[in-house]
Scaffold this motif. Sequence first.
Motif, short mmCIF file in Angstrom:
data_model
loop_
_atom_site.label_atom_id
_atom_site.label_comp_id
_atom_site.label_asym_id
_atom_site.label_seq_id
_atom_site.Cartn_x
_atom_site.Cartn_y
_atom_site.Cartn_z
N PRO A 46 8.27 7.01 1.07
CA PRO A 46 8.02 6.86 -0.36
C PRO A 46 9.22 7.29 -1.21
CG PRO A 46 6.17 7.94 0.71
CD PRO A 46 7.25 7.82 1.74
N ARG A 53 0.83 -1.20 0.00
CA ARG A 53 0.00 0.00 0.00
C ARG A 53 0.86 1.26 0.00
NH1 ARG A 53 -5.34 0.51 3.58
NH2 ARG A 53 -6.03 2.48 2.68
N THR A 54 1.93 1.26 0.79
CA THR A 54 2.78 2.45 0.81
C THR A 54 3.57 2.58 -0.49
OG1 THR A 54 4.48 1.18 1.99
CG2 THR A 54 3.05 2.57 3.32
N SER A 55 3.61 1.52 -1.29
CA SER A 55 4.30 1.59 -2.58
C SER A 55 3.46 2.30 -3.64
CB SER A 55 4.65 0.18 -3.08
OG SER A 55 5.56 -0.44 -2.20
N GLN A 106 3.08 5.82 -8.42
CA GLN A 106 2.38 6.89 -9.14
C GLN A 106 3.35 8.01 -9.54
OE1 GLN A 106 -0.71 8.76 -6.77
NE2 GLN A 106 -0.62 10.56 -8.10
N LEU A 107 4.23 8.36 -8.59
CA LEU A 107 5.21 9.43 -8.88
C LEU A 107 6.15 9.01 -10.00
CD1 LEU A 107 6.02 10.56 -5.21
CD2 LEU A 107 4.63 11.78 -6.90
N LEU A 162 2.10 5.27 -3.78
CA LEU A 162 2.51 6.66 -4.05
C LEU A 162 3.80 6.72 -4.87
CD1 LEU A 162 2.20 9.73 -3.74
CD2 LEU A 162 3.36 9.55 -1.52
N PRO A 163 4.87 6.05 -4.46
CA PRO A 163 6.08 6.10 -5.30
C PRO A 163 5.85 5.55 -6.71
CG PRO A 163 6.38 4.63 -3.43
CD PRO A 163 5.12 5.38 -3.17
#
Lengths: 312, 384
Positions: free
Chosen positions: B372, B293-295, B300-301, B297-298
């Motif tokens: 991230p 889940r925390t992956s 998407q970036l 954002l990175p």
Amino acid sequence: MATLKDLASREDLLTGGHRACAGCGMTSIVRQILLVAGKNVVVGCATGCLEVTTTIFPYSAWRVPFIHSAFENVAATVSGIETAYRSLRKQGKIQEDMRFIAFGGDGGTYDIGIQALSGALERGHKMLYVCYDNEAYMNTGNQRSGATPFSAHTSTCPVGSVIKGKQQFNKDLTSIVAAHGVPYVAQANGAFWKDLTTKVEKALSVDGPSFLNVLSPCVLGWKYPTDETVEISKLAVDTCFWPLYEVDEGVYRITHVPPKKKPLGEWTKPQGRFRHFHQPGGEALLARAQAEVDRRWEKLLSISEKPRKPGQ
Amino acid sequence: MESKGAVLTGEHFISGNEACAEGALAAGCRFFAGYPITPSTEVAEHMAERLPEVGGTFIQMEDELASMNAILGAAWAGAKTMSATSGPGFSLMMENLGLGIMTETPCVLVNIQRGGPSTGLPTLVGQGDMMQARWGSHGPYEIIALSPSSPQEIFDLTIKAFNLSEQFRIPVLIMSDEVVGHMTEKVIIPPADDIKLTPRRTPKVSPEKYLPYDPDEDLVPAMALAGQGYKMHVTGLTHDRKGYPVITEEAQIELVQRLIDKIRKNRDKIIEYHEDQCEGADVIVCSYGISARTSLLPIQLAREEGLKVGLFKPIVVWPFPEERIGQLAAGVKAFVVPEINYGQISLEVERCAHGKAEVIQVPHAGGGIHDPAKVLEAIRRAAK
């Protein structure tokens, strides 16, 4: 026998600044024990309130050597330390006269730790094991333990509309330890400082294992005002819920006979975990709890030396 | 007394630990034995309240050894059973997890992982028990373990865990973590009729003809329950099809080979994963639980920077989706594996990639989730 003045002049070996709750019974008990024990001790501590509140990195409230074990094995850890000490002493590598104290809560002693405790008692290590009994798993937020009294509310034996708290009576751990035949076993209470400190002196002087079961009121779990810890402690003794006695070389001796045995309700009434005892319909439960207290007290009286009258 | 049902159909705002307990109840769990341990205690507390409402049984045991044994015993009596714990308790349960595997006892064990080793970080997150889940008990065996990333997933996967445990007669592990356990989110509980449940496979032959460890075609034997009239001998010793101990190499090979094969040969029925834009990707982030889940954002970036990045999330971690990782490895430059340990699942990815793609670990000691920026930096490095 140390006087109050003498004890008060000694250095506190469990310092202030720890994170125990306001009104916690445990820390005053441990301070009293260490005042008697002095600096030549090694303390082992099971996972629990005492460990968590006194050792938050980078601080320690302990002015004596301290080792934290896992939850179930402080008696085994201290067994190892004491054995190594005896060996080093025999080899002439240590000269000091050391004492070893293991602290565990009721969870770490009555339940998960009883195997390690029993093994240490049977092997005969020269150590004092102190159970600070707050009658539930208070460190994880008040779940029932083998020490939780009948019908008390905890988060895993909640008082509901049908089932009213814990369905079983508390385990008589002091008797279980006494059954090991170790030199000194006692039940104590932080509000009776002279009784407690005398028992610590005796426990530390015997050649072999000793055990103290000390009732330790918990403000959050028992649900009472923070300034009533001493009063609640005293009521546990005066109602004979928590008799003060010792088993000294197999001889049972009641060390404080309440002048007048008070009804159990006087102890339960100020505590939120027993609120249902004092609401309509709670009388029968309170009566059942009272009957068990009476049975255990009568049994203790029957096996104990006759209490001496003052002056004898 | 007003009694709530077992399946609380509707929208709820609850924690992962509560969702886990509700998932168990919806799956038909009627027996929970446990021991308090942070950060899993809320599962037990919720079960202590809810099980009596649905006619079930909650027992608090004296430690985790006893908890694990109690759920095995109750499973043999016929109940669907569960326990929940965390690091130190999981360690204590390992011997009896092996007993459950050897006796082919369906049950579910939840590990809300915290920072370790030892007492470690009781209140903070870790994912350091993933290999312990695979290999923690002694002897050769296969296991099934699931990894949820949200309260909704832990609800859904708890039901799946019960179904797999009944289908394959094996303890199934839910390898969650402190963040998912304590995170409070919307959880949708479907109508009871929409929840598919796998019933226990009880014997179809008469008691005289029943062999307790005579497997069906899928290598799983039917399980007689206490009180059904079938004669049983349940043992952790190596046993024959009758269930009697036989201490020979031949008996060991017959039994253990089947225990292994019933999972390995049924992998396709067990394995589940989630893929997002893995086809045509240059880099695939392979992660599970809270780290998946925390992956997001990175990932998407990185995509905004024009990088072709996919997400591969094993939902069933054990058995590991090795064929799929092998296929994907042929098409990518590298896998990036963020996990809250020092390299456990990343070693599996490395093994399954067969050297066709680089594997970049993004380790974390525990106590928090990944920054991230660190995962993004690893993705950039992988894309070069």
